[in-house]
Design an enzyme around this catalytic site. Structure first.
Site: not given
Length: 281
Positions: A9, A161
């Site tokens: 990322g 999440y």
């Protein structure tokens, strides 16, 4: 900092900022992005800072793509000093990966479990290697449901999440207790509420929410501070299995460091990635 560092990322947000800062310290940084386009854009942007990061495109929701990337890295580097498991996504609607696994769990946690295990020999080959798992305070109000890791019975976006970030903490606990601190340290951190592109892959609504988020969140530079600290500071050289916020060690709630849950998650993860349960040290 004469080290080889891998960051997932790394094309935007705190991943990009961490890659930039660690590169400026003299490290050889490998940045992982979700597509070749995002990697090319990040590489050009990084160059504008006078920095060079070796970007690799990888679809973290595809286990074969993760395996191919790991093989690529293993063929080019005989050791890895720091692994930063940072990549993350938020999907407002439930999606699945190529193996039928819920996609947030697949990208945010399972891909990092798989990548860490595939590169474990390279980490062991480096003197006192470090693994940093990016978690979140979103873990606090959730619990692991081992009967529904795929969230097929119930899908509430922030609960799912949070579950992926709790998984990162349990992964940190399990691995830190399996590996000698003199060989590899494994720590987790919360970067703060950072205006990143986590929600952007949700069409027009995701784009709008991302713009609002960027008005209220903390800067990626501030969010990267703890990652860079854990990657390089001598202060944490012998620290493992801990959780950090703003470079300070924070005590976790019992459910986030539960030994039974950590073992169950490890076993389930090995099955989902078709890997042996036992870790070869």
């Amino acid at each position: 900092m004469d080290k080889t560092v891998l960051i997932t990322g790394a094309t935007s947000g705190i991943g990009f900022e961490s890659a930039r800062q660690i590169t400026e310290m003299g490290a050889n940084v490998i940045g992982v992005g979700s597509s070749q386009t995002s990697c090319d854009k990040a590489s050009n942007r990084m160059a504008s800072y006078g920095c060079k990061v070796d970007y690799i495109a990888c679809d973290l929701s595809d286990q074969e793509s993760v395996r191919a990337m790991a093989a690529n890295i293993k063929s080019r580097f005989n050791r890895l000093n720091v692994l930063i498991n940072n990549a993350g996504v938020i999907y407002l609607k439930r999606k699945t990966d190529s193996n039928g696994i819920e996609k947030m769990f697949s990208v945010n946690y399972l891909s990092h479990y798989l990548l860490t295990r595939l590169l474990f020999d390279e980490l062991l080959a480096a003197p006192r290697a470090r693994i940093i798992n990016v978690s979140s305070i979103a873990h606090k109000k959730v619990r692991m449901d081992f009967d529904d890791l795929n969230s097929s019975k119930s899908y509430r976006t922030m609960k799912v999440y949070g579950k992926t970030k709790l998984a990162q903490l349990l992964f940190t606990k399990y691995l830190s207790e399996k590996v000698d601190v003199d060989k590899i340290t494994v720590n987790a951190m919360h970067p703060g509420v950072i205006p990143t592109n986590l929600i952007s892959k949700n069409g027009i609504l995701g784009t709008a929410l991302t713009k609002v988020w960027k008005l209220i969140g903390t800067s990626p530079k501030d969010g990267a501070e703890t990652i860079v600290y854990l990657a390089n500071s001598d202060t944490v050289e012998n620290v493992t299995g801990k959780y950090f916020v703003k470079c300070e060690q924070i005590e976790l709630a019992p459910h986030a460091k539960d030994q039974v849950s950590a073992q169950m998650l490890w076993d389930k993860s090995s099955e989902m990635c078709t890997l042996p349960r036992e870790l070869e040290l």
